[in-house]
Design a protein around this motif. Structure first.
Motif, PDB file in Angstrom:
ATOM      1  N   ILE A 263      -0.368   2.961   6.878  1.00  0.00           N
ATOM      2  CA  ILE A 263      -0.067   2.493   5.766  1.00  0.00           C
ATOM      3  C   ILE A 263      -0.963   1.459   5.138  1.00  0.00           C
ATOM      4  N   LEU A 264      -1.166   0.537   6.028  1.00  0.00           N
ATOM      5  CA  LEU A 264      -2.109  -0.645   5.547  1.00  0.00           C
ATOM      6  C   LEU A 264      -3.671  -0.055   5.404  1.00  0.00           C
ATOM      7  N   ALA A 265      -4.062   0.376   6.480  1.00  0.00           N
ATOM      8  CA  ALA A 265      -5.384   0.967   6.385  1.00  0.00           C
ATOM      9  C   ALA A 265      -5.618   2.060   5.084  1.00  0.00           C
ATOM     10  N   SER A 266      -4.643   2.708   4.826  1.00  0.00           N
ATOM     11  CA  SER A 266      -5.004   3.809   4.011  1.00  0.00           C
ATOM     12  C   SER A 266      -4.774   3.246   2.467  1.00  0.00           C
ATOM     13  N   THR A 267      -4.043   2.289   2.422  1.00  0.00           N
ATOM     14  CA  THR A 267      -3.850   1.393   1.177  1.00  0.00           C
ATOM     15  C   THR A 267      -5.191   0.546   0.975  1.00  0.00           C
TER      16      THR A 267
ATOM     17  N   THR B 193     -12.277   1.723  -2.566  1.00  0.00           N
ATOM     18  CA  THR B 193     -13.204   2.683  -2.924  1.00  0.00           C
ATOM     19  C   THR B 193     -12.640   3.513  -4.136  1.00  0.00           C
ATOM     20  N   ASP B 194     -13.620   4.004  -4.857  1.00  0.00           N
ATOM     21  CA  ASP B 194     -13.403   4.522  -6.161  1.00  0.00           C
ATOM     22  C   ASP B 194     -12.748   5.984  -6.119  1.00  0.00           C
ATOM     23  N   THR B 195     -11.548   6.095  -5.678  1.00  0.00           N
ATOM     24  CA  THR B 195     -10.847   7.574  -5.565  1.00  0.00           C
ATOM     25  C   THR B 195     -10.145   8.097  -6.621  1.00  0.00           C
ATOM     26  N   ALA B 196      -9.971   9.391  -6.670  1.00  0.00           N
ATOM     27  CA  ALA B 196      -9.107   9.815  -7.751  1.00  0.00           C
ATOM     28  C   ALA B 196      -7.715   9.562  -7.505  1.00  0.00           C
ATOM     29  N   ASP B 197      -6.793   9.453  -8.653  1.00  0.00           N
ATOM     30  CA  ASP B 197      -5.367   9.024  -8.319  1.00  0.00           C
ATOM     31  C   ASP B 197      -4.532  10.023  -7.561  1.00  0.00           C
ATOM     32  N   TRP B 198      -5.113  11.279  -7.456  1.00  0.00           N
ATOM     33  CA  TRP B 198      -4.439  12.466  -6.793  1.00  0.00           C
ATOM     34  C   TRP B 198      -4.460  11.998  -5.179  1.00  0.00           C
ATOM     35  N   LEU B 199      -5.434  11.156  -4.772  1.00  0.00           N
ATOM     36  CA  LEU B 199      -5.446  10.828  -3.453  1.00  0.00           C
ATOM     37  C   LEU B 199      -4.378   9.647  -2.910  1.00  0.00           C
ATOM     38  N   ASP B 200      -3.726   9.082  -3.893  1.00  0.00           N
ATOM     39  CA  ASP B 200      -2.816   8.214  -3.552  1.00  0.00           C
ATOM     40  C   ASP B 200      -1.724   8.504  -2.523  1.00  0.00           C
ATOM     41  N   TRP B 201      -1.467   9.705  -2.530  1.00  0.00           N
ATOM     42  CA  TRP B 201      -0.276  10.464  -1.426  1.00  0.00           C
ATOM     43  C   TRP B 201      -1.059   9.939  -0.019  1.00  0.00           C
ATOM     44  N   LEU B 202      -2.344   9.532   0.041  1.00  0.00           N
ATOM     45  CA  LEU B 202      -2.855   9.218   1.419  1.00  0.00           C
ATOM     46  C   LEU B 202      -2.033   7.779   2.126  1.00  0.00           C
ATOM     47  N   SER B 203      -1.560   7.268   1.160  1.00  0.00           N
ATOM     48  CA  SER B 203      -1.036   5.767   1.502  1.00  0.00           C
ATOM     49  C   SER B 203       0.467   6.001   1.464  1.00  0.00           C
TER      50      SER B 203
ATOM     51  N   PRO C 133       4.191   6.055   2.357  1.00  0.00           N
ATOM     52  CA  PRO C 133       4.913   5.945   3.457  1.00  0.00           C
ATOM     53  C   PRO C 133       5.738   7.229   4.042  1.00  0.00           C
ATOM     54  N   ALA C 134       5.734   8.117   3.033  1.00  0.00           N
ATOM     55  CA  ALA C 134       6.584   9.341   3.448  1.00  0.00           C
ATOM     56  C   ALA C 134       5.423  10.112   4.503  1.00  0.00           C
ATOM     57  N   LEU C 135       4.103  10.093   3.829  1.00  0.00           N
ATOM     58  CA  LEU C 135       3.416  10.842   5.005  1.00  0.00           C
ATOM     59  C   LEU C 135       3.057  10.390   6.248  1.00  0.00           C
ATOM     60  N   TRP C 136       2.988   8.937   6.172  1.00  0.00           N
ATOM     61  CA  TRP C 136       3.084   8.308   7.573  1.00  0.00           C
ATOM     62  C   TRP C 136       4.111   8.258   8.426  1.00  0.00           C
ATOM     63  N   LEU C 137       5.270   8.327   7.769  1.00  0.00           N
ATOM     64  CA  LEU C 137       6.702   8.485   8.501  1.00  0.00           C
ATOM     65  C   LEU C 137       6.403   9.805   9.271  1.00  0.00           C
ATOM     66  N   ILE C 138       6.231  10.921   8.571  1.00  0.00           N
ATOM     67  CA  ILE C 138       6.359  12.356   9.257  1.00  0.00           C
ATOM     68  C   ILE C 138       4.894  12.294  10.313  1.00  0.00           C
ATOM     69  N   VAL C 139       4.064  11.583  10.240  1.00  0.00           N
ATOM     70  CA  VAL C 139       2.850  11.557  11.293  1.00  0.00           C
ATOM     71  C   VAL C 139       3.204  10.816  12.526  1.00  0.00           C
ATOM     72  N   ALA C 140       4.017   9.563  12.117  1.00  0.00           N
ATOM     73  CA  ALA C 140       4.731   8.844  13.354  1.00  0.00           C
ATOM     74  C   ALA C 140       5.734   9.700  13.914  1.00  0.00           C
ATOM     75  N   ALA C 141       6.584  10.474  13.323  1.00  0.00           N
ATOM     76  CA  ALA C 141       7.592  11.306  13.835  1.00  0.00           C
ATOM     77  C   ALA C 141       6.865  12.465  14.938  1.00  0.00           C
ATOM     78  N   VAL C 142       5.688  12.936  14.536  1.00  0.00           N
ATOM     79  CA  VAL C 142       4.910  13.730  15.178  1.00  0.00           C
ATOM     80  C   VAL C 142       4.439  13.146  16.468  1.00  0.00           C
ATOM     81  N   VAL C 143       3.698  11.943  16.229  1.00  0.00           N
ATOM     82  CA  VAL C 143       3.256  11.193  17.386  1.00  0.00           C
ATOM     83  C   VAL C 143       4.248  10.839  18.552  1.00  0.00           C
ATOM     84  N   ALA C 144       5.660  10.529  17.690  1.00  0.00           N
ATOM     85  CA  ALA C 144       6.564  10.056  18.742  1.00  0.00           C
ATOM     86  C   ALA C 144       6.834  11.379  19.904  1.00  0.00           C
ATOM     87  N   ILE C 145       6.729  12.622  19.333  1.00  0.00           N
ATOM     88  CA  ILE C 145       6.946  13.550  20.230  1.00  0.00           C
ATOM     89  C   ILE C 145       5.630  13.711  21.154  1.00  0.00           C
TER      90      ILE C 145
END
Length: 473
Positions: free
Chosen positions: A279-283, A289-299, A301-313
């Motif tokens: 979350i901190l790094a993507s934020t 960087t000058d990125t489009a608004d549609w890339l805001d999903w990269l930061s 918490p929902a995305l990184w929670l799902i990633v963390a759940a996969v990593v936990a396994i």
């Protein structure tokens, strides 16, 4: 005027009456939402443009919250199935000798919970802390209660978007509102600490009281100093981090070296590190960087929670039935998400149609006494939406304008609304649903005794903050 006030008030009355009669919160929320939609049709009647704008603005948020709840439940399920929660709890148990676990409990409740909430938001501090408190030996209901009471820095949750919205809608400077909110936060810290000690300790001795007072002083001192010197977004991260560091130092001085950090323990905390770092790094990356608004999903918490759940396994090193983990998470997620989202939509409808603003404006007719009700109004918004961002969107504009018209300081009024609304989230059905979903058995509800502690804490904080409004605004 009276007709519109009664129509705007009706959804809240319906929800409160049904909850008071022990109707399940999901059905109370559905009834409240139906009442709000009926009121919209017969009295407030927003234009098509308003409806379209609301769907466009809030639709992605509703989807994000649903996915966030899925990730939170998935992470908690994966951490339990792989034994990661047990290993972390065992290390924490070893940090203290004897039967007194006050330092460890305070570290989790007033350190880990607000830290994770400030980094990720959406009540995820509870997702991490409540299961650990169970592993430390607390009954599940007490673990849920303690972790919810640890949400004391919600104005800075997710690095402060709720406070930012309150400042923007209220026409105030973000830095000034952050400082003013920090000045009022001792009310919440003290109320929460008293409740936590009552639940976890009973009758604290002199040492436990000294520890509790030290936690409050450090948390508030660093919070206020960080808001003044560094700015609002990171203040909620630094304050609980200082508390955790201080309590670990107390443990080191009183019980000797901390327990060894083993390789299995490191693997157990990797999902949490991935969550925070992602979350901190993507934020930070999106900010520079000058990125489009549609890339805001990269930061998100929902995305990184799902990633963390996969990593936990995958990083656990323990054979796990992944299909069983997925099925277990989905069984918990469906009722939790339904409960949370219906109250979110209720708050959105009341804000978008003008019902919430109408209630605040009508309350301003009380005269200067209205100032004392501002924290209660903010608490109502936090309760209904389960989000300080939602509470800010519902009432900030009306609160600021009404305070100015009455000759009160709009900045102080907004801060009182912000702090009270943020703390009231602990009583909201969405937050309670999330906390129980990751801690209690499927379908189990939080006992009435625990709910009474939560509601009383919110009411006491709102009343004290209301008195502060009369003195300061």
């Amino acid at each position: 005027m009276v007709w519109h006030f009664l129509v705007a008030l009706a959804p809240i009355v319906v929800v409160l009456v049904l909850l008071a009669t022990r109707v399940p919160s999901l059905w109370a929320g559905v009834a409240g939402l139906g009442t709000a939609l009926l009121g919209t049709a017969v009295a407030f009647r927003p234009t098509g443009d308003v409806v379209q704008a609301t769907v466009a603005d809030m639709g992605p948020t509703v989807l994000e919250v649903a996915l966030l709840l899925l990730g939170g439940v998935g992470l908690a399920t994966a951490m339990a199935r792989t034994g990661a929660q047990d290993r972390i709890a065992s290390w924490l148990r070893e940090t203290e000798s004897g039967a007194d676990r006050t330092v460890t409990l305070l570290l989790l409740v007033f350190g880990m919970t607000p830290f994770m909430e400030s980094v990720t938001g959406f009540g995820l501090g509870v997702v991490i802390t409540a299961p650990l408190l169970v592993q430390l030996g607390l009954p599940p209901a007490k673990a849920v209660l303690a972790s919810l009471l640890g949400m004391v820095l919600v104005p800075w949750g997710s690095l402060g978007p709720g406070t930012l919205i309150a400042a923007q809608l209220g026409g105030e400077d973000l830095h000034a509102l952050g400082v003013e909110s920090a000045l009022l936060t001792p009310v919440v810290l003290i109320v929460s600490m008293v409740a936590v000690l009552g639940v976890l300790v009973g009758r604290p001795d002199a040492r436990q009281l000294a520890l509790a007072a030290g936690v409050i002083v450090v948390e508030w001192g660093v919070l206020l100093g960080a808001n003044v010197l560094i700015g609002t977004p990171l203040s909620g991260v630094l304050a609980p981090a200082a508390v955790m560091a201080g309590l670990l130092m107390v443990t080191r001085l009183t019980h000797g070296p901390l327990p060894r950090i083993s390789a299995p323990l490191v693997r157990s905390v990797v999902p949490h590190l991935v969550l925070v770092a992602g979350i901190l790094a993507s934020t930070a990356l999106l900010a520079v960087t000058d990125t489009a608004d549609w890339l805001d999903w990269l930061s998100s918490p929902a995305l990184w929670l799902i990633v963390a759940a996969v990593v936990a396994i995958t990083a656990s090193g323990v054979p796990v039935d992944r299909a069983a983990v997925a099925r277990g998470a989905l069984r918990r997620w469906v009722p939790t998400a339904a409960n949370a989202l219906v109250f979110m939509v209720l708050g959105i409808v009341m804000a978008a149609t003008g019902m919430a603003e109408h209630l605040a404006t009508t309350a301003a007719h009380l005269g200067f006494g209205f100032v004392a009700t501002i924290p209660a109004i903010g608490a109502l918004g936090g309760y209904l939406t389960g989000s300080n961002t939602g509470a800010a969107a519902m009432f900030s504009s009306a609160t600021s304008a009404a305070a100015a018209n009455l000759g009160a300081d709009p900045l102080v009024a907004l801060a009182g609304q912000n702090v009270a609304g943020s703390f009231a989230i602990i009583a909201s059905p969405p937050r309670i649903a999330l906390a129980t979903a990751v801690t209690l058995a499927a379908g189990e509800r939080l006992p009435g005794s625990a709910m009474r502690v939560i509601v009383r804490s919110v009411l006491v904080a709102a009343v004290v903050l209301g008195g502060a409004m009369l003195l300061l605004a």
